[in-house]
Design a protein around this motif. Structure first.
Motif, PDB file in Angstrom:
ATOM      1  N   VAL A  47       0.837  -1.204   0.000  1.00 39.79           N
ATOM      2  CA  VAL A  47       0.000   0.000   0.000  1.00 39.79           C
ATOM      3  C   VAL A  47       0.868   1.249   0.000  1.00 39.79           C
ATOM      4  O   VAL A  47       0.551   2.244  -0.671  1.00 39.79           O
ATOM      5  N   VAL A 143      -7.728  -0.810  -1.935  1.00 40.46           N
ATOM      6  CA  VAL A 143      -6.898  -1.867  -1.354  1.00 40.46           C
ATOM      7  C   VAL A 143      -7.682  -2.788  -0.424  1.00 40.46           C
ATOM      8  O   VAL A 143      -7.116  -3.668   0.216  1.00 40.46           O
ATOM      9  N   ASN A 172      -2.430   0.368   7.297  1.00 43.35           N
ATOM     10  CA  ASN A 172      -3.144  -0.250   6.183  1.00 43.35           C
ATOM     11  C   ASN A 172      -2.917  -1.764   6.125  1.00 43.35           C
ATOM     12  O   ASN A 172      -3.080  -2.377   5.076  1.00 43.35           O
ATOM     13  N   SER A 175      -5.380  -4.912   4.663  1.00 46.57           N
ATOM     14  CA  SER A 175      -5.741  -4.660   3.277  1.00 46.57           C
ATOM     15  C   SER A 175      -5.329  -5.843   2.414  1.00 46.57           C
ATOM     16  O   SER A 175      -4.612  -6.748   2.866  1.00 46.57           O
TER      17      SER A 175
END
Length: 252
Positions: A47, A143, A172, A175
């Protein structure tokens, strides 16, 4: 892949994630996270590569690594001298003593929920977080981030100058279908059917659309960066999603 050996004294208990406990360390200005349910470290890294090729300039870069012999990731603290992160939940709690997630559930439409948070932040800090939310919620849609909540959305407060700014994009790891137990179906399409969003809607697409599609990507540069990455489920999911939303997310 780098190996980092950290002492037990570096372990930090971080509250607020809806995905349960994840071992985290902090030492000499760096955060270290150990994978908890799958390949969160890889997801953080991929990400951040996407963000390198986006119109989002303020984000945390993650290094995929091993932490005390276990897979995970490493990132530099985004706080400077005199700065502190204040989550939207903490900000709301300070002024009302209540839970922000429970409060917005009383609002029936997604756009109204987003507007409530934007207005609250403006009223108490003077900071307009409209663009911040539009960018981060579009990223989450792309994502498949299932763990965006009011503890990892927020602002940075400078105690020296009294200034506020939107926090960088961070956290993140949940994801790209990184949780093997939650997303255990055979195909990407089957797994996507089990994806549920936060914090404004169970649909990542609806909350991104209502906030405004704020993410833009340099697809040529991103394709070049990803061409050097080894194959993995995370990479396969990312390629699938980039193709899926290429017409919706414009060129940076």
């Amino acid at each position: 892949m780098n190996e980092y050996l950290l002492s037990p004294q570096a372990i930090v208990m971080v509250q607020g994630s809806s995905k349960g406990a994840q071992r985290k360390y902090y030492e000499d200005g760096y955060w270290y996270k150990v994978n908890n349910a799958g390949y969160e470290g890889l997801a953080e890294y991929l990400v951040s590569r996407v963000l390198e090729c986006s119109n989002i300039k303020d984000f945390v870069r993650y290094e995929q690594c091993n932490v005390n012999g276990r897979a995970g990731c490493r990132s530099e603290s985004f706080l400077g001298t005199g700065e502190a992160f204040l989550s939207f939940q903490r900000l709301y709690e300070l002024y009302t003593g209540e839970n922000l997630q429970e409060r917005i559930r009383l609002i029936s439409d997604v756009s109204g929920r987003i507007r409530f948070v934007v207005d609250f932040v403006i009223d108490h800090t003077g900071l307009d977080c409209t663009e911040y939310l539009s960018q981060i919620l579009t990223l989450d849609m792309l994502v498949l981030n299932t763990d965006r909540h009011f503890h990892n959305l927020g602002i940075v407060v400078n105690s020296i100058t009294g200034e506020y700014k939107a926090a960088p994009v961070f956290d993140n790891g949940n994801s790209l279908l990184s949780d093997w137990e939650m997303f255990s179906e055979e195909t990407i399409e089957e797994n996507i059917e089990h994806v549920y969003g936060q914090p404004f809607s169970a649909s990542l697409e609806i909350q991104a659309y209502e906030a405004g599609i704020g993410l833009k990507l340099d697809y040529n540069r991103l394709d070049e960066l990803l061409s050097h990455e080894p194959e993995s489920r995370g990479m396969a999911v990312l390629r699938y999603q980039l193709e899926r939303y290429r017409k919706m997310i414009s060129i940076a």
